[in-house]
Structure formats: structure tokens, C-alpha cells
Write a protein that holds these residues in place. Structure first.
Motif, PDB file in Angstrom:
ATOM      1  N   ALA A  70       0.925  -1.059  -0.389  1.00 34.17           N
ATOM      2  CA  ALA A  70      -0.157  -0.315   0.073  1.00 34.17           C
ATOM      3  C   ALA A  70       0.864   1.308   0.789  1.00 34.17           C
ATOM      4  O   ALA A  70       0.531   2.215  -0.675  1.00 34.17           O
ATOM      5  CB  ALA A  70      -0.654  -0.129   1.178  1.00 34.17           C
ATOM      6  N   VAL A  71       1.789   1.259   0.619  1.00 33.60           N
ATOM      7  CA  VAL A  71       3.482   2.339   0.934  1.00 33.60           C
ATOM      8  C   VAL A  71       3.271   2.248  -0.503  1.00 33.60           C
ATOM      9  O   VAL A  71       3.446   3.760  -1.363  1.00 33.60           O
ATOM     10  CB  VAL A  71       3.984   2.470   1.483  1.00 33.60           C
ATOM     11  N   SER A  72       4.121   1.179  -1.356  1.00 36.15           N
ATOM     12  CA  SER A  72       3.916   1.818  -2.523  1.00 36.15           C
ATOM     13  C   SER A  72       3.170   2.445  -3.481  1.00 36.15           C
ATOM     14  O   SER A  72       3.526   3.050  -4.498  1.00 36.15           O
ATOM     15  CB  SER A  72       4.635   0.272  -3.245  1.00 36.15           C
ATOM     16  N   LEU A  73       2.386   1.993  -3.391  1.00 40.43           N
ATOM     17  CA  LEU A  73       1.262   1.681  -4.236  1.00 40.43           C
ATOM     18  C   LEU A  73       0.991   3.819  -3.893  1.00 40.43           C
ATOM     19  O   LEU A  73       0.326   4.387  -4.905  1.00 40.43           O
ATOM     20  CB  LEU A  73      -0.123   1.502  -4.123  1.00 40.43           C
ATOM     21  N   GLN A  74       0.707   3.826  -2.777  1.00 43.12           N
ATOM     22  CA  GLN A  74       0.091   5.608  -2.625  1.00 43.12           C
ATOM     23  C   GLN A  74       1.553   6.007  -3.182  1.00 43.12           C
ATOM     24  O   GLN A  74       1.543   7.335  -4.014  1.00 43.12           O
ATOM     25  CB  GLN A  74      -0.010   5.865  -1.039  1.00 43.12           C
ATOM     26  N   ARG A  75       2.967   6.234  -3.011  1.00 46.83           N
ATOM     27  CA  ARG A  75       3.680   7.278  -3.690  1.00 46.83           C
ATOM     28  C   ARG A  75       3.309   7.377  -4.962  1.00 46.83           C
ATOM     29  O   ARG A  75       3.462   8.127  -5.769  1.00 46.83           O
ATOM     30  CB  ARG A  75       4.581   6.265  -3.740  1.00 46.83           C
ATOM     31  N   ILE A  76       3.670   5.967  -5.570  1.00 43.48           N
ATOM     32  CA  ILE A  76       3.395   5.758  -6.859  1.00 43.48           C
ATOM     33  C   ILE A  76       2.055   6.867  -7.675  1.00 43.48           C
ATOM     34  O   ILE A  76       2.439   7.115  -8.754  1.00 43.48           O
ATOM     35  CB  ILE A  76       3.164   4.409  -7.620  1.00 43.48           C
ATOM     36  N   CYS A  77       1.491   6.171  -6.579  1.00 45.04           N
ATOM     37  CA  CYS A  77      -0.410   7.159  -7.373  1.00 45.04           C
ATOM     38  C   CYS A  77      -0.314   8.682  -6.928  1.00 45.04           C
ATOM     39  O   CYS A  77      -0.349   9.994  -8.099  1.00 45.04           O
ATOM     40  CB  CYS A  77      -1.286   6.740  -6.793  1.00 45.04           C
ATOM     41  N   ARG A  78       0.696   9.294  -6.114  1.00 41.01           N
ATOM     42  CA  ARG A  78       1.037  10.405  -6.279  1.00 41.01           C
ATOM     43  C   ARG A  78       1.553  10.556  -7.574  1.00 41.01           C
ATOM     44  O   ARG A  78       1.314  12.063  -7.994  1.00 41.01           O
ATOM     45  CB  ARG A  78       1.526  11.242  -5.023  1.00 41.01           C
ATOM     46  N   LEU A  79       2.984   9.895  -7.846  1.00 42.75           N
ATOM     47  CA  LEU A  79       3.452  10.375  -8.963  1.00 42.75           C
ATOM     48  C   LEU A  79       3.474  10.544 -10.555  1.00 42.75           C
ATOM     49  O   LEU A  79       3.080  11.390 -10.686  1.00 42.75           O
ATOM     50  CB  LEU A  79       4.939   9.336  -8.800  1.00 42.75           C
ATOM     51  N   LEU A  80       1.818   9.970 -10.193  1.00 42.64           N
ATOM     52  CA  LEU A  80       1.757   8.946 -11.556  1.00 42.64           C
ATOM     53  C   LEU A  80      -0.205  10.440 -11.645  1.00 42.64           C
ATOM     54  O   LEU A  80      -0.758  10.739 -12.784  1.00 42.64           O
ATOM     55  CB  LEU A  80       1.583   7.971 -12.074  1.00 42.64           C
ATOM     56  N   GLY A  81      -0.251  10.880 -10.502  1.00 38.77           N
ATOM     57  CA  GLY A  81      -1.493  11.894 -10.695  1.00 38.77           C
ATOM     58  C   GLY A  81      -2.914  10.682 -10.923  1.00 38.77           C
ATOM     59  O   GLY A  81      -3.453  11.173 -11.479  1.00 38.77           O
ATOM     60  N   VAL A  82      -2.556   9.780 -10.326  1.00 40.89           N
ATOM     61  CA  VAL A  82      -3.639   8.387 -10.357  1.00 40.89           C
ATOM     62  C   VAL A  82      -4.186   8.082  -8.825  1.00 40.89           C
ATOM     63  O   VAL A  82      -3.463   8.406  -8.028  1.00 40.89           O
ATOM     64  CB  VAL A  82      -3.496   7.325 -11.147  1.00 40.89           C
ATOM     65  N   SER A  83      -5.535   7.735  -9.488  1.00 42.92           N
ATOM     66  CA  SER A  83      -6.351   7.206  -8.101  1.00 42.92           C
ATOM     67  C   SER A  83      -6.275   5.636  -7.881  1.00 42.92           C
ATOM     68  O   SER A  83      -5.993   5.130  -8.633  1.00 42.92           O
ATOM     69  CB  SER A  83      -7.874   7.342  -7.678  1.00 42.92           C
ATOM     70  N   PRO A  84      -5.872   5.145  -6.186  1.00 37.85           N
ATOM     71  CA  PRO A  84      -5.479   3.636  -6.493  1.00 37.85           C
ATOM     72  C   PRO A  84      -6.750   2.725  -6.842  1.00 37.85           C
ATOM     73  O   PRO A  84      -6.452   1.786  -7.393  1.00 37.85           O
ATOM     74  CB  PRO A  84      -5.302   3.766  -4.648  1.00 37.85           C
ATOM     75  N   LEU A  85      -7.932   3.835  -6.849  1.00 39.60           N
ATOM     76  CA  LEU A  85      -8.765   2.842  -7.022  1.00 39.60           C
ATOM     77  C   LEU A  85      -9.259   2.505  -8.164  1.00 39.60           C
ATOM     78  O   LEU A  85      -9.845   1.495  -9.406  1.00 39.60           O
ATOM     79  CB  LEU A  85     -10.731   3.751  -7.431  1.00 39.60           C
ATOM     80  N   ASP A  86      -8.016   3.368  -9.537  1.00 42.30           N
ATOM     81  CA  ASP A  86      -8.079   3.325 -10.810  1.00 42.30           C
ATOM     82  C   ASP A  86      -7.560   1.788 -11.493  1.00 42.30           C
ATOM     83  O   ASP A  86      -7.896   1.099 -12.868  1.00 42.30           O
ATOM     84  CB  ASP A  86      -7.456   3.854 -11.561  1.00 42.30           C
ATOM     85  N   PHE A  87      -6.545   1.841 -10.213  1.00 40.84           N
ATOM     86  CA  PHE A  87      -5.900  -0.336 -10.654  1.00 40.84           C
ATOM     87  C   PHE A  87      -7.114  -1.056 -10.134  1.00 40.84           C
ATOM     88  O   PHE A  87      -6.803  -2.290 -10.026  1.00 40.84           O
ATOM     89  CB  PHE A  87      -4.555  -0.110  -9.628  1.00 40.84           C
ATOM     90  N   PHE A  88      -8.831  -0.762  -9.970  1.00 42.13           N
ATOM     91  CA  PHE A  88      -9.505  -2.487  -9.451  1.00 42.13           C
ATOM     92  C   PHE A  88     -10.628  -2.187 -10.706  1.00 42.13           C
ATOM     93  O   PHE A  88     -11.589  -2.599 -10.705  1.00 42.13           O
ATOM     94  CB  PHE A  88     -10.001  -2.188  -8.384  1.00 42.13           C
TER      95      PHE A  88
END
Length: 119
Positions: A83-101
Motif C-alpha cells: 500500500a505504501v508503494s502504491l500510494q507513492r506511485i499514485c501521487r507521482l502518476l496523478g492517479v487514484s488507487p481505485l483506478d487499478f481496480f
């Protein structure tokens, strides 16, 4: 739910929690192939989001503090992203974690059918 001493929450854990059951029961009921399918799906979305943002793997790795081999495993689904890596990646890429689901329709349908207080 997670025990207090469990601090690493993975993407598959979030997907399982969204399905409405406890993580332990749901994890036991899903085969390893199902979990690998979720990991591969999330990895595919991760790669697509990185490419849309015009970033290289090396650039993402430098920005989020993950080595290149591990990050490539995230994108291929060979390693479950935490989850921590996902949060960092989402911030960097400007996307929401929900976009991955977005393709996990059975999880989304279950969440959308629940009363708001249960979400």
C-alpha cells in the motif's frame, strides 16, 4: 480485519476487503491463481499509468525509492505491491488507487450495493 501487529497491507488485501469479508477468510477462499490474476491486473494498470505519464521505469524508481527489479516485478504481477508503494506511485502518476481496480467488477458491485456506513 487486519490484526494490530500486521502493518503491511497489499493491493490484494484491499481488493479482498472491498469484497466484504475478512481478509483471512477471503484469502483462504481465493486460490493462489486468483490472487496472481489480481496482481497481474494491477501491474498492467500500473504500467499503463506510467506510460501515459511519460515516465521511465528508472524515473519512477528514483522518485518512489524502489529498486528497478522490484518495480518491474510490480508491473508484471510477479510481486504484490504494498500500500505504501502504491500510494507513492499514485501521487507521482496523478492517479487514484481505485483506478487499478476498475476491472474488478465483482468487487465494485459489492461495494456499490452496500449502505454508505459499511464502506
Amino acid at each position: 480485519m487486519l490484526a494490530r501487529d500486521e502493518t503491511k497491507v497489499t493491493i490484494a488485501d484491499i481488493a479482498l476487503a472491498l469484497s466484504g469479508g475478512t481478509l483471512q477468510r477471503d484469502r483462504a477462499s481465493m486460490s493462489s491463481n486468483d490472487l496472481n490474476q489480481v496482481d497481474r491486473m494491477v501491474g498492467g494498470h500500473l504500467e499503463a499509468a506510467r506510460r501515459r505519464a511519460g515516465l521511465s521505469v528508472i524515473g519512477v524508481c528514483a522518485a518512489i525509492g524502489v529498486d528497478e527489479i522490484r518495480y518491474r516485478r510490480f508491473e508484471t504481477g510477479r510481486e504484490r505491491i504494498d500500500a505504501v508503494s502504491l500510494q507513492r506511485i499514485c501521487r507521482l502518476l496523478g492517479v487514484s488507487p481505485l483506478d487499478f481496480f476498475d476491472t474488478l467488477s465483482e468487487f465494485r458491485a459489492d461495494v456499490e450495493d452496500r449502505p454508505r456506513w459499511m464502506c
